[in-house]
Motif scaffolding. Structure first.
Motif, PDB file in Angstrom:
ATOM      1  N   PHE A  37       0.819  -1.212   0.000  1.00  0.00           N
ATOM      2  CA  PHE A  37       0.000   0.000   0.000  1.00  0.00           C
ATOM      3  C   PHE A  37       0.857   1.269   0.000  1.00  0.00           C
ATOM      4  O   PHE A  37       0.343   2.368  -0.181  1.00  0.00           O
ATOM      5  N   HIS A  38       2.166   1.136   0.181  1.00  0.00           N
ATOM      6  CA  HIS A  38       3.066   2.281   0.346  1.00  0.00           C
ATOM      7  C   HIS A  38       2.957   3.294  -0.790  1.00  0.00           C
ATOM      8  O   HIS A  38       2.753   4.484  -0.544  1.00  0.00           O
ATOM      9  N   SER A  39       3.097   2.866  -2.025  1.00  0.00           N
ATOM     10  CA  SER A  39       3.113   3.817  -3.145  1.00  0.00           C
ATOM     11  C   SER A  39       1.764   4.509  -3.309  1.00  0.00           C
ATOM     12  O   SER A  39       1.712   5.712  -3.572  1.00  0.00           O
ATOM     13  N   ARG A  40       0.670   3.767  -3.128  1.00  0.00           N
ATOM     14  CA  ARG A  40      -0.662   4.382  -3.271  1.00  0.00           C
ATOM     15  C   ARG A  40      -0.917   5.389  -2.155  1.00  0.00           C
ATOM     16  O   ARG A  40      -1.443   6.481  -2.404  1.00  0.00           O
ATOM     17  N   LEU A  41      -0.558   5.062  -0.932  1.00  0.00           N
ATOM     18  CA  LEU A  41      -0.752   5.983   0.179  1.00  0.00           C
ATOM     19  C   LEU A  41       0.106   7.234  -0.005  1.00  0.00           C
ATOM     20  O   LEU A  41      -0.346   8.346   0.255  1.00  0.00           O
ATOM     21  N   LYS A  42       1.311   7.063  -0.503  1.00  0.00           N
ATOM     22  CA  LYS A  42       2.182   8.207  -0.751  1.00  0.00           C
ATOM     23  C   LYS A  42       1.547   9.142  -1.781  1.00  0.00           C
ATOM     24  O   LYS A  42       1.559  10.367  -1.620  1.00  0.00           O
ATOM     25  N   GLU A  43       0.967   8.577  -2.838  1.00  0.00           N
ATOM     26  CA  GLU A  43       0.267   9.368  -3.852  1.00  0.00           C
ATOM     27  C   GLU A  43      -0.918  10.113  -3.251  1.00  0.00           C
ATOM     28  O   GLU A  43      -1.104  11.311  -3.499  1.00  0.00           O
ATOM     29  N   LEU A  44      -1.732   9.408  -2.480  1.00  0.00           N
ATOM     30  CA  LEU A  44      -2.915  10.020  -1.878  1.00  0.00           C
ATOM     31  C   LEU A  44      -2.548  11.159  -0.939  1.00  0.00           C
ATOM     32  O   LEU A  44      -3.201  12.210  -0.931  1.00  0.00           O
ATOM     33  N   ARG A  45      -1.510  10.970  -0.147  1.00  0.00           N
ATOM     34  CA  ARG A  45      -1.076  12.028   0.771  1.00  0.00           C
ATOM     35  C   ARG A  45      -0.561  13.236   0.001  1.00  0.00           C
ATOM     36  O   ARG A  45      -0.817  14.377   0.381  1.00  0.00           O
ATOM     37  N   ALA A  46       0.163  13.019  -1.093  1.00  0.00           N
ATOM     38  CA  ALA A  46       0.663  14.125  -1.904  1.00  0.00           C
ATOM     39  C   ALA A  46      -0.504  14.898  -2.521  1.00  0.00           C
ATOM     40  O   ALA A  46      -0.502  16.132  -2.543  1.00  0.00           O
ATOM     41  N   GLU A  47      -1.509  14.188  -3.013  1.00  0.00           N
ATOM     42  CA  GLU A  47      -2.696  14.842  -3.567  1.00  0.00           C
ATOM     43  C   GLU A  47      -3.408  15.663  -2.493  1.00  0.00           C
ATOM     44  O   GLU A  47      -3.833  16.797  -2.748  1.00  0.00           O
ATOM     45  N   ALA A  48      -3.548  15.116  -1.305  1.00  0.00           N
ATOM     46  CA  ALA A  48      -4.223  15.820  -0.206  1.00  0.00           C
ATOM     47  C   ALA A  48      -3.446  17.079   0.185  1.00  0.00           C
ATOM     48  O   ALA A  48      -4.050  18.132   0.433  1.00  0.00           O
ATOM     49  N   ARG A  49      -2.119  16.983   0.233  1.00  0.00           N
ATOM     50  CA  ARG A  49      -1.304  18.168   0.539  1.00  0.00           C
ATOM     51  C   ARG A  49      -1.498  19.243  -0.517  1.00  0.00           C
ATOM     52  O   ARG A  49      -1.629  20.430  -0.217  1.00  0.00           O
ATOM     53  N   GLY A  50      -1.515  18.834  -1.787  1.00  0.00           N
ATOM     54  CA  GLY A  50      -1.709  19.787  -2.882  1.00  0.00           C
ATOM     55  C   GLY A  50      -3.050  20.489  -2.784  1.00  0.00           C
ATOM     56  O   GLY A  50      -3.126  21.717  -2.949  1.00  0.00           O
ATOM     57  N   ARG A  51      -4.111  19.738  -2.503  1.00  0.00           N
ATOM     58  CA  ARG A  51      -5.440  20.352  -2.351  1.00  0.00           C
ATOM     59  C   ARG A  51      -5.478  21.275  -1.148  1.00  0.00           C
ATOM     60  O   ARG A  51      -6.060  22.355  -1.204  1.00  0.00           O
ATOM     61  N   ALA A  52      -4.852  20.884  -0.061  1.00  0.00           N
ATOM     62  CA  ALA A  52      -4.849  21.708   1.154  1.00  0.00           C
ATOM     63  C   ALA A  52      -4.127  23.027   0.919  1.00  0.00           C
ATOM     64  O   ALA A  52      -4.523  24.060   1.468  1.00  0.00           O
ATOM     65  N   ARG A  53      -3.091  23.013   0.118  1.00  0.00           N
ATOM     66  CA  ARG A  53      -2.338  24.245  -0.162  1.00  0.00           C
ATOM     67  C   ARG A  53      -3.169  25.248  -0.954  1.00  0.00           C
ATOM     68  O   ARG A  53      -2.895  26.441  -0.943  1.00  0.00           O
ATOM     69  N   GLU A  54      -4.184  24.769  -1.669  1.00  0.00           N
ATOM     70  CA  GLU A  54      -5.044  25.649  -2.457  1.00  0.00           C
ATOM     71  C   GLU A  54      -6.095  26.357  -1.596  1.00  0.00           C
ATOM     72  O   GLU A  54      -6.673  27.336  -2.035  1.00  0.00           O
ATOM     73  N   TRP A  55      -6.363  25.867  -0.417  1.00  0.00           N
ATOM     74  CA  TRP A  55      -7.393  26.447   0.449  1.00  0.00           C
ATOM     75  C   TRP A  55      -6.895  27.740   1.084  1.00  0.00           C
ATOM     76  O   TRP A  55      -5.718  27.878   1.412  1.00  0.00           O
ATOM     77  N   PRO A  56      -7.801  28.677   1.269  1.00  0.00           N
ATOM     78  CA  PRO A  56      -7.391  29.912   1.960  1.00  0.00           C
ATOM     79  C   PRO A  56      -7.088  29.628   3.429  1.00  0.00           C
ATOM     80  O   PRO A  56      -7.658  28.726   4.041  1.00  0.00           O
ATOM     81  N   ILE A  57      -6.169  30.399   3.946  1.00  0.00           N
ATOM     82  CA  ILE A  57      -5.802  30.249   5.353  1.00  0.00           C
ATOM     83  C   ILE A  57      -6.530  31.322   6.141  1.00  0.00           C
ATOM     84  O   ILE A  57      -6.450  32.496   5.824  1.00  0.00           O
ATOM     85  N   SER A  58      -7.244  30.894   7.173  1.00  0.00           N
ATOM     86  CA  SER A  58      -7.954  31.877   7.995  1.00  0.00           C
ATOM     87  C   SER A  58      -7.133  32.221   9.220  1.00  0.00           C
ATOM     88  O   SER A  58      -6.375  31.408   9.732  1.00  0.00           O
ATOM     89  N   ALA A  59      -7.290  33.434   9.681  1.00  0.00           N
ATOM     90  CA  ALA A  59      -6.513  33.897  10.840  1.00  0.00           C
ATOM     91  C   ALA A  59      -7.226  33.589  12.121  1.00  0.00           C
ATOM     92  O   ALA A  59      -8.345  33.424  12.280  1.00  0.00           O
TER      93      ALA A  59
END
Length: 59
Positions: A37-59
C-alpha cells in the motif's frame, strides 16, 4: 498508540525499525517501502497536501 517496557536500555527508533520490518503497518510510510500500500498511500497524501495548499488560510 502503545508502549512497551523493556529491561535493557535501547533507543526507541531501534525498536521502531524492528516493528516496522516485522508488522503490516500500512499507514506508516517511513522505512515501510515493502508494504504493498506504500506507493498508493504516498500518492494520496501528496494529492491531499496539494489540495490543502489551495485552500485559503484563515486567521
Amino acid at each position: 498508540m502503545c508502549w512497551i517496557e523493556r529491561a535493557e536500555r535501547a533507543e526507541p527508533w531501534d525498536l521502531e525499525s524492528q516493528l516496522i520490518s516485522r508488522l503490516d503497518l500500512p499507514l506508516d510510510l517511513d522505512q515501510n517501502r515493502h508494504n504493498t500500500f506504500h506507493s498508493r498511500l504516498k500518492e494520496l497524501r501528496a494529492e491531499a497536501r496539494g489540495r490543502a495548499r489551495e485552500w485559503p488560510i484563515s486567521a
